[in-house]
Write an enzyme that holds these catalytic residues in place. Sequence first.
Site, short mmCIF file in Angstrom:
data_model
loop_
_atom_site.label_atom_id
_atom_site.label_comp_id
_atom_site.label_asym_id
_atom_site.label_seq_id
_atom_site.Cartn_x
_atom_site.Cartn_y
_atom_site.Cartn_z
N ASP A 192 0.81 -1.21 0.00
CA ASP A 192 0.00 0.00 0.00
C ASP A 192 0.85 1.27 0.00
O ASP A 192 2.03 1.25 0.36
CB ASP A 192 -0.90 0.03 1.25
CG ASP A 192 -1.95 -1.05 1.24
OD1 ASP A 192 -2.34 -1.49 0.15
OD2 ASP A 192 -2.40 -1.44 2.34
N TYR A 208 5.00 -10.54 7.46
CA TYR A 208 4.79 -9.12 7.72
C TYR A 208 5.05 -8.80 9.19
O TYR A 208 4.88 -9.64 10.07
CB TYR A 208 3.35 -8.71 7.39
CG TYR A 208 3.04 -8.63 5.92
CD1 TYR A 208 3.25 -7.46 5.20
CD2 TYR A 208 2.51 -9.72 5.24
CE1 TYR A 208 2.94 -7.37 3.85
CE2 TYR A 208 2.21 -9.65 3.89
CZ TYR A 208 2.43 -8.48 3.21
OH TYR A 208 2.13 -8.40 1.88
#
Length: 331
Positions: free
Chosen positions: A49, A110
Site C-alpha cells: 500500500d 509481515y
Amino acid sequence: MQTVAYDGTNFQGFQYQTQKVRTVQGELEKAAGRVLLPAGRVVGASRTDAGAHATGQIAHLDVTGSAEGIDPHSLMMYLNGVLPDDVKVQQVEVAPPGFDSHYSSVGKMYCYKLAYGVPDPLQSRQRWWLYGRWCERSRGKPQSAGDLVLDVAAMQEAVQHILGVHDFTTFMDNKRPAGLGALKRKRPKLAALGIKPVRTREKNTRLLWEADVKLDDSPDAEWRGHVNIHLAGNGFLYRMVRLIAAALVEVGHRRMTPSQFLKVLDSGDRSALTVEAAPAHGLYLTQVLYELPPGIDLSELPAAQLQSSEDEDNAGSSIVVDQQTAAAAGS
C-alpha cells in the site's frame, strides 16, 4: 532477482500507476533502464500500500543476453548508485529458469509496528503511534503514560486465534471489489461491462503459521512502548494485516476481549469489525517465501484458494458471470 528495501512514506505504493505518480516499481524501472539497456518490466512479489514499507520485497527483471555475463554484486552497486535514498536494492541474484517473483511465492511475512508511549518525531512515519488516536477519542491529551498502556498479554492471547486455517473475510477491506485489478488485466472486456468480482469464503481462506505480538527489545522500547505484531502465512487479503492490527489494539485497550476477537473472526462478516484498518505506515513486508517452512501443510486449504495466485491487493474473489454477459464480452 532483487531483494529490495524501501521507506514507503513518499510512495503511492509499490505498483506502477502513471509517470506522474511516484511508486517503488517506477523507481526500480527507471534505475534498471539507466543501468541495463534495454530493460523490461520489474515485477514485485507484493503490491504494498501507499505509505507501507519493506525490508524484504522481492522483484525480478528479465534481461537479454546470458546470465553468465552478469556480476550480481556489481549490478546491485550500479542500481543503488542511481536509485533514490528511500529505496535500495539489498541483494541481486540470478534467478532459476521460470522464476516469477509473484507467482512463484508460497508465503509472506509481515511485521506491523506500533507504539503506545510518548511519540518519537523521528519515527513518526515508521510506526503507528497510538497517542494521537487516544487524543482524538478522549478529546484531550492523555493525563499520564499509563492511560496509553496496552494489555499486551491480552493481545498475545487474541492473536493465537488466527493461527491455522481460517476464513478471513472479517479482516478484508470491502470498500472496493476485491480482484478488480486482476479482472482489468486478465479480462478487460468483462471489466468494461461493469462486471465485478464476487467474494467467496473459500477464496478468502488462508493459512497462518506465525502470529505473535511482542514488545520490542530495542534500547528505548520500554518507555516508548514499542510493540510489534508478526504474521506469516500463505497469503493475505487486501488490508488484512492492517485490520488485524487494528482489532488487536482494540483488545489491548480492553474494548474487545480475546473471546470477542475470536467471535468476530468466526463471523466471516466485515461489518462485525467496527474499526478501520490501522495506518499503512506501521506495516512492513519483511520476507517473501519461495519454500514452505518445515512441517507446513497446505492440504487443508480449499481447492479454490490453492488455485488462486492473487496477492494482498486482489485476493479473495472469484468472477461470476452469466452466459449472456460472457458472450457479449467475447464478441
